[in-house]
Design a protein around this motif. Structure first.
Motif, PDB file in Angstrom:
ATOM      1  N   PHE A 176      19.246   7.795   5.260  1.00 45.51           N
ATOM      2  CA  PHE A 176      18.965   6.869   4.164  1.00 45.51           C
ATOM      3  C   PHE A 176      18.105   5.705   4.644  1.00 45.51           C
ATOM      4  O   PHE A 176      17.092   5.344   4.024  1.00 45.51           O
ATOM      5  N   MET A 177      18.482   5.134   5.784  1.00 37.11           N
ATOM      6  CA  MET A 177      17.763   3.969   6.307  1.00 37.11           C
ATOM      7  C   MET A 177      16.359   4.327   6.808  1.00 37.11           C
ATOM      8  O   MET A 177      15.405   3.574   6.601  1.00 37.11           O
ATOM      9  N   ILE A 178      16.215   5.486   7.454  1.00 34.94           N
ATOM     10  CA  ILE A 178      14.897   5.897   7.956  1.00 34.94           C
ATOM     11  C   ILE A 178      13.927   6.136   6.803  1.00 34.94           C
ATOM     12  O   ILE A 178      12.793   5.633   6.794  1.00 34.94           O
ATOM     13  N   ILE A 179      14.370   6.898   5.811  1.00 38.41           N
ATOM     14  CA  ILE A 179      13.505   7.199   4.662  1.00 38.41           C
ATOM     15  C   ILE A 179      13.183   5.928   3.885  1.00 38.41           C
ATOM     16  O   ILE A 179      12.043   5.718   3.453  1.00 38.41           O
ATOM     17  N   SER A 180      14.169   5.049   3.732  1.00 40.22           N
ATOM     18  CA  SER A 180      13.935   3.788   3.017  1.00 40.22           C
ATOM     19  C   SER A 180      12.955   2.904   3.780  1.00 40.22           C
ATOM     20  O   SER A 180      12.092   2.243   3.178  1.00 40.22           O
ATOM     21  N   ALA A 181      13.072   2.883   5.116  1.00 45.46           N
ATOM     22  CA  ALA A 181      12.171   2.066   5.940  1.00 45.46           C
ATOM     23  C   ALA A 181      10.741   2.573   5.838  1.00 45.46           C
ATOM     24  O   ALA A 181       9.794   1.789   5.691  1.00 45.46           O
ATOM     25  N   VAL A 182      10.578   3.893   5.897  1.00 47.51           N
ATOM     26  CA  VAL A 182       9.233   4.482   5.843  1.00 47.51           C
ATOM     27  C   VAL A 182       8.588   4.242   4.475  1.00 47.51           C
ATOM     28  O   VAL A 182       7.458   3.743   4.375  1.00 47.51           O
ATOM     29  N   ILE A 183       9.299   4.609   3.416  1.00 45.57           N
ATOM     30  CA  ILE A 183       8.736   4.464   2.060  1.00 45.57           C
ATOM     31  C   ILE A 183       8.573   2.989   1.695  1.00 45.57           C
ATOM     32  O   ILE A 183       7.543   2.582   1.151  1.00 45.57           O
ATOM     33  N   GLY A 184       9.594   2.179   1.993  1.00 42.73           N
ATOM     34  CA  GLY A 184       9.493   0.750   1.712  1.00 42.73           C
ATOM     35  C   GLY A 184       8.346   0.098   2.462  1.00 42.73           C
ATOM     36  O   GLY A 184       7.605  -0.718   1.908  1.00 42.73           O
ATOM     37  N   GLY A 185       8.161   0.502   3.738  1.00 41.69           N
ATOM     38  CA  GLY A 185       7.071  -0.037   4.548  1.00 41.69           C
ATOM     39  C   GLY A 185       5.706   0.333   4.001  1.00 41.69           C
ATOM     40  O   GLY A 185       4.811  -0.511   3.891  1.00 41.69           O
TER      41      GLY A 185
END
Length: 276
Positions: A176-185
């Motif tokens: 959840f955190m990895i995908i959120s970091a990538v897309i959010g970034g």
């Protein structure tokens, strides 16, 4: 039981400070906030998995990605909602997510819902209607963001149920955190604002508060009976309302408090009924 209560209070406070700091970051876009919220948690999840030699890739990769996308949408919409409406109101509406989870479970997992649970669901939804129908100061845009966020919370619950014990809980959070970091970034590149001074500390603390909020909520559920401990998570609503009143001078009308009370009552009674 005493320890479980202490854990849940710590969790509620951590969630509250997460909400407060998100609300205070007016200069930053929601995607940049999502990015920092995720990066902060990865400082805890990745070392944990490496230390315990747990695969970062997981087993049910498709469901892990799906859960992460649902969670990302829910988190983004919730962060947007507290930019428009009072934090306590947004948190209360988001908490009706378990109702949507129960409806999705009925449709997709063929789980049963007791007749009395429908009444408690109706009570909670009535609370949402009271919030909007009688509270003229409530902005419709923030209301919609919070409500749709709750729908995706329901989808998150169902996806986690499908994952079951096939993957470690920290693997689920890490995805959840990895995908959120990538897309959010990526989505924040065009509107990126360079943090200055204490803004760095506030942004990075989002992930810390988010991580410990979930950690202590899990510890509380493990240490005590679900039907006794679960209602205590709604302390977050009370803490958020108090800080919102003091810090942000947020205004709660009598009707907004009635609506929040109906939501919490309906959800709490549902927890007791489901446990039985």
């Amino acid at each position: 039981m005493k320890q479980a209560i202490q854990y849940m209070i710590i969790s509620a406070l951590a969630f509250t400070f997460l909400n407060v700091f998100v609300k205070s970051l007016n200069n930053f876009g929601v995607y940049q906030i999502v990015f920092f919220r995720s990066i902060g948690s990865l400082f805890f999840t990745i070392p944990f998995l490496l230390k315990h030699k747990i695969s970062l890739l997981g087993n049910k990769k498709g469901l892990l990605i799906m859960r992460s996308i649902f969670g990302l949408i829910s988190m983004t919409l919730f962060f947007l909602s507290i930019k428009y409406i009072a934090m306590g109101t947004a948190v209360s509406i988001r908490y009706i997510g378990p109702i949507f989870a129960a409806l999705f479970a009925l449709l997709f997992l063929k789980e049963k819902i007791k007749p009395i649970q429908w009444f408690f669901f109706l009570m909670a939804f009535l609370g949402v209607l009271v919030l909007k129908g009688f509270d003229t100061e409530l902005e419709i845009k923030g209301m919609v963001f919070a409500l749709v966020s709750a729908v995706f919370v329901g989808l998150v619950y169902i996806t986690i149920r499908k994952i079951g014990n096939e993957d470690h809980p920290v693997v689920v959070v890490n995805y959840f955190m990895i995908i959120s970091a990538v897309i959010g970034g990526l989505l924040s590149i065009n509107a990126w604002v360079n943090p200055v001074g204490k803004e760095w500390l506030i942004l990075l603390s989002l992930g810390v508060f988010g991580y410990f909020a979930q950690l202590y909520m899990t510890k509380a559920m493990q240490a005590g009976e679900t039907n006794q401990i679960a209602p205590l998570k709604y302390l977050e609503v009370i803490f958020t309302i108090i800080i919102g009143l003091v810090w942000f001078k947020e205004i709660y009308t009598i009707w907004s408090l009635v609506g929040i009370l109906l939501i919490i009552s309906g959800l709490t009674l549902n927890i007791f009924t489901k446990k039985k």
